[in-house]
Motif scaffolding. Sequence first.
Motif, PDB file in Angstrom:
ATOM      1  N   ARG A   1       0.820  -1.217   0.000  1.00  0.00           N
ATOM      2  CA  ARG A   1       0.000   0.000   0.000  1.00  0.00           C
ATOM      3  C   ARG A   1       0.851   1.263   0.000  1.00  0.00           C
ATOM      4  O   ARG A   1       0.367   2.340  -0.333  1.00  0.00           O
ATOM      5  CB  ARG A   1      -0.944  -0.005   1.208  1.00  0.00           C
ATOM      6  CG  ARG A   1      -2.037  -1.046   1.079  1.00  0.00           C
ATOM      7  CD  ARG A   1      -2.939  -1.036   2.270  1.00  0.00           C
ATOM      8  NE  ARG A   1      -3.827  -2.201   2.246  1.00  0.00           N
ATOM      9  CZ  ARG A   1      -4.289  -2.788   3.323  1.00  0.00           C
ATOM     10  NH1 ARG A   1      -3.962  -2.324   4.521  1.00  0.00           N
ATOM     11  NH2 ARG A   1      -5.080  -3.828   3.226  1.00  0.00           N
ATOM     12  N   LYS A   2       2.097   1.135   0.413  1.00  0.00           N
ATOM     13  CA  LYS A   2       3.008   2.271   0.301  1.00  0.00           C
ATOM     14  C   LYS A   2       3.363   2.476  -1.175  1.00  0.00           C
ATOM     15  O   LYS A   2       3.436   3.604  -1.658  1.00  0.00           O
ATOM     16  CB  LYS A   2       4.273   1.995   1.115  1.00  0.00           C
ATOM     17  CG  LYS A   2       5.343   3.058   0.994  1.00  0.00           C
ATOM     18  CD  LYS A   2       6.587   2.625   1.750  1.00  0.00           C
ATOM     19  CE  LYS A   2       7.707   3.631   1.587  1.00  0.00           C
ATOM     20  NZ  LYS A   2       8.148   3.802   0.209  1.00  0.00           N
TER      21      LYS A   2
ATOM     22  N   ILE B   1       1.515   1.391  -3.766  1.00  0.00           N
ATOM     23  CA  ILE B   1       0.295   1.703  -4.520  1.00  0.00           C
ATOM     24  C   ILE B   1      -0.619   2.523  -3.626  1.00  0.00           C
ATOM     25  O   ILE B   1      -1.344   1.992  -2.800  1.00  0.00           O
ATOM     26  CB  ILE B   1      -0.423   0.417  -4.977  1.00  0.00           C
ATOM     27  CG1 ILE B   1       0.556  -0.513  -5.686  1.00  0.00           C
ATOM     28  CG2 ILE B   1      -1.594   0.754  -5.880  1.00  0.00           C
ATOM     29  CD1 ILE B   1      -0.052  -1.798  -6.182  1.00  0.00           C
ATOM     30  N   GLY B   2      -0.549   3.834  -3.779  1.00  0.00           N
ATOM     31  CA  GLY B   2      -1.313   4.724  -2.919  1.00  0.00           C
ATOM     32  C   GLY B   2      -2.758   4.812  -3.352  1.00  0.00           C
ATOM     33  O   GLY B   2      -3.139   4.337  -4.414  1.00  0.00           O
TER      34      GLY B   2
ATOM     35  N   TYR C   1       2.036  12.003   7.809  1.00  0.00           N
ATOM     36  CA  TYR C   1       1.557  10.761   8.421  1.00  0.00           C
ATOM     37  C   TYR C   1       2.184   9.526   7.771  1.00  0.00           C
ATOM     38  O   TYR C   1       2.687   8.638   8.447  1.00  0.00           O
ATOM     39  CB  TYR C   1       0.028  10.671   8.306  1.00  0.00           C
ATOM     40  CG  TYR C   1      -0.554   9.498   9.055  1.00  0.00           C
ATOM     41  CD1 TYR C   1      -0.914   9.622  10.383  1.00  0.00           C
ATOM     42  CD2 TYR C   1      -0.704   8.251   8.450  1.00  0.00           C
ATOM     43  CE1 TYR C   1      -1.425   8.545  11.092  1.00  0.00           C
ATOM     44  CE2 TYR C   1      -1.208   7.174   9.146  1.00  0.00           C
ATOM     45  CZ  TYR C   1      -1.569   7.328  10.466  1.00  0.00           C
ATOM     46  OH  TYR C   1      -2.066   6.257  11.166  1.00  0.00           O
ATOM     47  N   GLY C   2       2.164   9.500   6.452  1.00  0.00           N
ATOM     48  CA  GLY C   2       2.710   8.347   5.729  1.00  0.00           C
ATOM     49  C   GLY C   2       4.201   8.146   5.978  1.00  0.00           C
ATOM     50  O   GLY C   2       4.614   7.065   6.409  1.00  0.00           O
TER      51      GLY C   2
ATOM     52  N   ARG D   1       6.038   9.192   8.357  1.00  0.00           N
ATOM     53  CA  ARG D   1       6.249   8.806   9.752  1.00  0.00           C
ATOM     54  C   ARG D   1       5.903   7.339   9.956  1.00  0.00           C
ATOM     55  O   ARG D   1       6.600   6.624  10.677  1.00  0.00           O
ATOM     56  CB  ARG D   1       5.400   9.670  10.683  1.00  0.00           C
ATOM     57  CG  ARG D   1       5.997  11.049  10.938  1.00  0.00           C
ATOM     58  CD  ARG D   1       5.097  11.864  11.866  1.00  0.00           C
ATOM     59  NE  ARG D   1       5.686  13.169  12.140  1.00  0.00           N
ATOM     60  CZ  ARG D   1       4.968  14.284  12.251  1.00  0.00           C
ATOM     61  NH1 ARG D   1       3.655  14.246  12.131  1.00  0.00           N
ATOM     62  NH2 ARG D   1       5.561  15.427  12.497  1.00  0.00           N
ATOM     63  N   THR D   2       4.823   6.905   9.313  1.00  0.00           N
ATOM     64  CA  THR D   2       4.424   5.502   9.418  1.00  0.00           C
ATOM     65  C   THR D   2       5.558   4.595   8.957  1.00  0.00           C
ATOM     66  O   THR D   2       5.784   3.528   9.515  1.00  0.00           O
ATOM     67  CB  THR D   2       3.184   5.247   8.551  1.00  0.00           C
ATOM     68  OG1 THR D   2       2.122   6.048   9.039  1.00  0.00           O
ATOM     69  CG2 THR D   2       2.769   3.787   8.579  1.00  0.00           C
ATOM     70  N   HIS D   3       6.269   5.049   7.932  1.00  0.00           N
ATOM     71  CA  HIS D   3       7.318   4.195   7.393  1.00  0.00           C
ATOM     72  C   HIS D   3       8.685   4.550   7.963  1.00  0.00           C
ATOM     73  O   HIS D   3       9.717   4.284   7.355  1.00  0.00           O
ATOM     74  CB  HIS D   3       7.284   4.253   5.868  1.00  0.00           C
ATOM     75  CG  HIS D   3       5.978   3.732   5.329  1.00  0.00           C
ATOM     76  ND1 HIS D   3       5.659   2.389   5.310  1.00  0.00           N
ATOM     77  CD2 HIS D   3       4.870   4.368   4.871  1.00  0.00           C
ATOM     78  CE1 HIS D   3       4.435   2.229   4.833  1.00  0.00           C
ATOM     79  NE2 HIS D   3       3.928   3.415   4.571  1.00  0.00           N
TER      80      HIS D   3
ATOM     81  N   ARG E   1      -0.910  13.728   0.489  1.00  0.00           N
ATOM     82  CA  ARG E   1      -0.654  12.748   1.552  1.00  0.00           C
ATOM     83  C   ARG E   1      -0.273  11.402   0.958  1.00  0.00           C
ATOM     84  O   ARG E   1       0.631  10.723   1.449  1.00  0.00           O
ATOM     85  CB  ARG E   1      -1.923  12.621   2.401  1.00  0.00           C
ATOM     86  CG  ARG E   1      -1.766  11.796   3.633  1.00  0.00           C
ATOM     87  CD  ARG E   1      -3.037  11.812   4.441  1.00  0.00           C
ATOM     88  NE  ARG E   1      -4.125  11.109   3.762  1.00  0.00           N
ATOM     89  CZ  ARG E   1      -5.369  11.033   4.229  1.00  0.00           C
ATOM     90  NH1 ARG E   1      -5.673  11.637   5.368  1.00  0.00           N
ATOM     91  NH2 ARG E   1      -6.297  10.381   3.560  1.00  0.00           N
ATOM     92  N   ALA E   2      -0.942  11.050  -0.145  1.00  0.00           N
ATOM     93  CA  ALA E   2      -0.614   9.782  -0.796  1.00  0.00           C
ATOM     94  C   ALA E   2       0.756   9.858  -1.470  1.00  0.00           C
ATOM     95  O   ALA E   2       1.518   8.890  -1.463  1.00  0.00           O
ATOM     96  CB  ALA E   2      -1.693   9.431  -1.817  1.00  0.00           C
TER      97      ALA E   2
ATOM     98  N   VAL F   1       4.460   9.277   0.541  1.00  0.00           N
ATOM     99  CA  VAL F   1       5.165   8.015   0.791  1.00  0.00           C
ATOM    100  C   VAL F   1       5.868   7.519  -0.476  1.00  0.00           C
ATOM    101  O   VAL F   1       6.376   6.411  -0.518  1.00  0.00           O
ATOM    102  CB  VAL F   1       4.233   6.900   1.330  1.00  0.00           C
ATOM    103  CG1 VAL F   1       3.681   7.268   2.682  1.00  0.00           C
ATOM    104  CG2 VAL F   1       3.097   6.624   0.360  1.00  0.00           C
TER     105      VAL F   1
END
Lengths: 285, 251
Positions: free
Chosen positions: B84-85, B87-88, B107-108, B110-112, B160-161, B164
């Motif tokens: 999903r990273k 393919i946003g 957010y993204g 940071r998630t990664h 946002r998408a 990442v």
Amino acid sequence: MLNRSLSKKRKSFEVLMKILMLLSVGLTASLVLFLLVYVLVQGIPNITWELLSTKPSYLTEKIGILPDILNTVYIVIATLFLVLPLGVGAAIYLTEYASNKKMVGIIEYAAETLSGIPSIIYGLVGMLLFSNNMGTCLMAGALTLVIMNLPTIMRTTQESLKTVPQSYREGAFGLGAGKWRVVRTVVLPGCVDGVITGCILSVGRILGESAALLFTAGFAHALNGIIDGLAAPGATLTVALYVYAKEQGEFGVAFAIAAILMVLTVLINFVATLVQKYFAKRRSL
Amino acid sequence: MSNIISVKDMCLWYGEHQALKNINIEIPKKSITAFIGPSGCGKSTFLKTLNRMNDLIPNVKITGDIRYEDTDIFSPKVDVNHLRKEIGMVFQKPNPFPMSIYDNVAYGPRTHGITNKIQLDEIVEFALRDAAIWNEVKDRLKKNALGLSGGQQQRLCIARALAVQPKMLLMDEPTSALDPISTSRIEELVMELKEKYTIVMVTHNMQQAVRVSDYTAFFLLGELVEFEKTDNIFSQPQDKRTEDYITGRFG
């Protein structure tokens, strides 16, 4: 002619019903008002600094309720400390992780039933389960209250978890966030209000609880720190009220405690409304 | 021309109901592919299968083979969060998180695992620039994202998408909740983005498909009826059903 008499009949019926409704609302309001005023009038003159700041002594034959106030505070702290992680954790699991919806339904139904059970039954169970093993002490009382308040905390948290839009979760998952990250960063911040509301409701319930504590926490009025206090028997304000009124005939003290409890209840309800309003405003932003 | 996604004989069931039947499609890199078709034809379902967002729905069963850059996306070795990273996704309704504009975009990353402030600042600026919203929000990055207009919110969601650094972007009717001006801004943006990303876009609006897409896939009742270059499909549809749909005879 016929029509006119009919409409007259209808009109008088309307008036009669209105008077009846007015009477019932008047009676309800005046009963509540009477209770409030009566307790406050009886209680407030008996609230003195000495009463609030000392412990009872048979030597001086004075009564002080400081130990009872502290016991109440200890039991509230201990109960919340235990019930919060349990209740919030259970709520998160049920709404975010559990896949068996039937099971979730059964648990929710059980929790709802649990919160309607008379508190004296919790007392009985708590006595056999906790007091018989660890002795009559505040901790046994707190554990009993944990069982009692678990459904409240769980259900209010669950309800507010359900208000977090599914689109937030989708958005976070779509960025590659794992389950726990989604819960921690997107879902939990959205349900803080539910947790706080649940907490306030629970504090109110703990303050008002006497039946369950009579069995489990005891009647002592010793002055203790929190650690010793939890290990020792002790009366909370409501239990102390019962003891002073029923066993010692100290109605002045009992009414003083009653007035304090009532003011606290009003305060708690007020804070709960404020908190709900605050979060509703923040959410609508 | 190389393909980024290749799907063979893919079927999908919601419980007993078969929502997708024998889908075969190859999606070319750095192009815009539009999925069109009437409501309930399975185009959104198929889109959400590509980054496994359908995993979130209980009782979904999928058979067949879907490869992203030659990797089977359902292989146990594939980390779905990593997929999903790569393919946003951009959703139908703008769904910014109730936090600041900056935190939304960060957010993204940071998630990664990116925590370095300078690095995050760079990523946020680059993503917002790529989504053509930087100039509108650069002075209020700390403000709550929910205060933006609908069109701005959707571009923020695109930013946002992008933050990442995906290879591919799935867009599920990204303009259906927006006004015409916001819609045309997003369309322009999408056409710029295909320089760097592969874009697949579900749309109800056939003019939109004609305006922005290079390829068009027409779905009907869970089947992929036709997949062609957009110019061809709208000028000389091969299938009678496609012709009926694009000439407005049903749907």
